[in-house]
Design a protein around this motif. Structure first.
Motif, short mmCIF file in Angstrom:
data_model
loop_
_atom_site.label_atom_id
_atom_site.label_comp_id
_atom_site.label_asym_id
_atom_site.label_seq_id
_atom_site.Cartn_x
_atom_site.Cartn_y
_atom_site.Cartn_z
N ALA A 1 -2.38 9.41 -6.16
CA ALA A 1 -3.30 8.66 -5.58
C ALA A 1 -3.70 8.78 -4.26
O ALA A 1 -4.82 8.80 -3.48
CB ALA A 1 -2.89 7.16 -5.78
N ARG A 2 -2.50 9.02 -3.32
CA ARG A 2 -2.66 9.51 -2.05
C ARG A 2 -3.27 10.64 -1.48
O ARG A 2 -4.17 10.66 -0.71
CB ARG A 2 -1.10 9.43 -1.51
CG ARG A 2 -1.08 9.72 0.21
CD ARG A 2 -1.74 8.49 0.99
NE ARG A 2 -1.60 8.55 2.48
CZ ARG A 2 -2.22 8.02 3.23
NH1 ARG A 2 -3.44 7.49 2.88
NH2 ARG A 2 -2.12 8.10 4.50
N HIS B 1 1.22 4.39 -2.90
CA HIS B 1 0.67 5.69 -2.67
C HIS B 1 2.17 6.67 -2.84
O HIS B 1 1.93 7.88 -2.04
CB HIS B 1 0.00 5.84 -1.41
CG HIS B 1 -1.26 5.23 -1.41
ND1 HIS B 1 -1.50 3.89 -1.07
CD2 HIS B 1 -2.57 5.69 -1.96
CE1 HIS B 1 -2.85 3.56 -1.25
NE2 HIS B 1 -3.43 4.83 -1.86
N ALA C 1 -10.23 12.78 0.13
CA ALA C 1 -11.75 12.40 0.14
C ALA C 1 -12.22 12.20 1.46
O ALA C 1 -13.20 12.51 2.08
CB ALA C 1 -11.70 10.92 -0.61
N ALA C 2 -11.00 11.82 2.35
CA ALA C 2 -11.16 11.57 3.81
C ALA C 2 -11.53 12.89 4.45
O ALA C 2 -12.38 13.06 5.35
CB ALA C 2 -9.94 10.91 4.40
N ASP D 1 -5.71 12.04 -3.53
CA ASP D 1 -6.96 11.86 -3.76
C ASP D 1 -7.69 10.97 -2.42
O ASP D 1 -8.84 11.31 -1.90
CB ASP D 1 -7.44 11.07 -4.83
CG ASP D 1 -6.85 11.83 -6.26
OD1 ASP D 1 -6.89 13.06 -6.24
OD2 ASP D 1 -6.75 11.18 -7.22
N GLU D 2 -7.06 10.27 -1.89
CA GLU D 2 -7.44 9.42 -0.87
C GLU D 2 -7.66 10.33 0.45
O GLU D 2 -8.64 10.20 1.24
CB GLU D 2 -6.33 8.14 -0.57
CG GLU D 2 -6.99 7.32 0.64
CD GLU D 2 -5.83 6.15 0.61
OE1 GLU D 2 -4.99 6.30 1.72
OE2 GLU D 2 -5.99 4.96 -0.02
N LEU D 3 -6.39 11.29 0.75
CA LEU D 3 -6.49 12.18 2.15
C LEU D 3 -7.63 13.26 1.66
O LEU D 3 -8.41 13.41 2.72
CB LEU D 3 -5.04 12.69 2.16
CG LEU D 3 -4.03 11.86 2.59
CD1 LEU D 3 -2.71 12.54 2.69
CD2 LEU D 3 -4.29 11.47 3.90
N ALA E 1 0.97 -1.08 0.12
CA ALA E 1 -0.01 -0.07 -0.03
C ALA E 1 0.92 1.30 0.05
O ALA E 1 0.63 2.21 -0.92
CB ALA E 1 -0.89 0.00 1.24
N GLN F 1 -14.97 14.07 3.60
CA GLN F 1 -15.95 13.14 4.25
C GLN F 1 -16.14 13.50 5.94
O GLN F 1 -17.39 13.63 6.53
CB GLN F 1 -15.54 11.50 4.48
CG GLN F 1 -16.55 10.41 4.89
CD GLN F 1 -17.95 10.91 4.32
OE1 GLN F 1 -18.23 10.83 3.17
NE2 GLN F 1 -19.06 10.47 4.99
#
Length: 376
Positions: free
Chosen positions: A351-352, A340, A358-359, A354-356, A336, A362
């Motif tokens: 990619a990392r 990232h 989105a979190a 976008d993940e952070l 993982a 949220q």
């Protein structure tokens, strides 16, 4: 096998067999006489005298520790009086059956092992019933003797397929599940059909069909049948422990059933097994069956040793599984992180991001963080 299949397929298989066992003539006559209110002890003794071997066994039984009244019994009339009509009927049938089918063309089927197991189960049935419900002691003896007779019938009627099954599972004895898979029916199905063909009381068919316990008996089953079924099932569990190869598994099943249905703990079960040795030896002599020497203490120690080995094996397997899970978790984290991270700079990649992102969004939608959000 389902009840529908039992009603159609199994009888057809049995009817095709020319060597299907029938009750011995003297045993049949004894059954007939004991059902009549006009039968006298002289009538019964005269019939029994037609079978010298049977007569000798009944005399021996009447002088055994279970029935001895101090003075030696030397005549059949006196033996019938000491034993009682019910015991004479059931023991005459038991002894007659044990005197037949000692050998034959049944492939790899082991007759000596079959009769040894049957004698031990019969002895255990009478011994257990004598301690828990004496009124079913004689029936429990006969049920123990008949518990595996379905396997003997299947071996004689279908020597090749049953012989192949015996060879395939050796040195273990075929289980009901293995018989079902190989033949389409099992020994329990056969013995129930046999009880019907012999016109035996339904109590025997019910007890033998539920030889692993009263679970599944009709709700309106008579208490006598329930008691017979319980005693026979515990006897079956004792026989599996004393004769089977899997001492640990058999002991666990025996302990579980004894505790659930009789309130016996492990120590009480071991005491029962030790005391049972004398009854087994006497039954072997009565039936002319070599039951061998039973080292019950050694068997209990073997079962405990197997249980320890199984426990150690489980512990080792659990530790190995935990180690494998740890390794897998570490590898997954490494993969993982690689997925990232930019290879050139070592910084988190798109990619990392976008993940952070989105979190963060949220969290603010859920109201768990301040709504303000800065981005550089």
């Amino acid at each position: 096998m389902s009840q529908d299949a039992l009603a159609t397929e199994l009888p057809a298989v049995l009817q095709q067999a020319e060597n299907l066992p029938s009750l011995p003539a003297v045993a049949l006559e004894v059954l007939r006489l004991t059902q009549s209110d006009e039968t006298t002890l002289d009538d019964l003794a005269s019939t029994l005298a037609m079978d010298p071997a049977l007569s000798a066994k009944l005399l021996r039984l009447s002088n055994s520790s279970a029935f001895s009244m101090g003075s030696e019994v030397t005549t059949l009339q006196r033996a019938c009086m000491v034993l009682g009509l019910k015991t004479v009927k059931l023991m005459a049938l038991s002894f007659s059956l044990a005197g037949t089918f000692r050998e034959g063309d049944a492939g790899a089927f082991d007759y000596d092992q079959f009769w040894r197991r049957s004698a031990i189960c019969a002895a255990a049935g009478r011994f257990i019933a004598g301690r828990t419900n004496r009124s079913v002691a004689d029936e429990a003896f006969l049920c123990g003797l008949l518990a595996r007779i379905g396997q003997l019938v299947a071996a004689r009627c279908m020597p090749r397929p049953y012989g192949r099954l015996v060879e395939a599972v050796a040195p273990r004895w075929p289980s009901s599940e293995q018989e079902e898979e190989a033949l389409g029916f099992n020994g329990e199905d056969v013995v129930v059909a046999l009880m019907q063909s012999w016109s035996m009381p339904s109590a025997f068919a019910l007890a033998l069909a539920h030889r692993r316990g009263p679970c599944g008996l009709p709700e309106d089953a008579d208490e006598h049948v329930v008691a017979l079924c319980r005693a026979s099932a515990l006897a079956w569990a004792c026989e599996e422990f004393l004769c089977g190869a899997d001492k640990a598994g058999a002991k666990e099943r025996l302990d579980r059933f004894a505790l659930e249905h009789f309130g016996y703990d492990g120590d009480a079960v071991e005491e029962l097994l030790v005391e049972l040795q004398g009854e087994i030896a006497e039954t072997g002599r009565l039936l002319d069956v070599d039951v061998g020497k039973l080292d019950v203490a050694g068997m209990i120690a073997q079962a405990q040793s197997q249980l320890v080995q199984v426990s150690l094996g489980v512990a080792i397997e659990n530790k190995q599984a935990e180690r494998e899970r740890t390794i897998l978790t570490t590898k997954n984290k490494e993969l993982a992180d690689k997925a990232h991270t930019d290879k050139l700079t070592g910084l988190p990649n798109r990619a990392r991001f976008d993940e952070l992102m989105a979190a963060c969004v949220q969290e603010r939608v859920a109201g768990t963080a301040d709504k303000a959000l800065g981005l550089l």
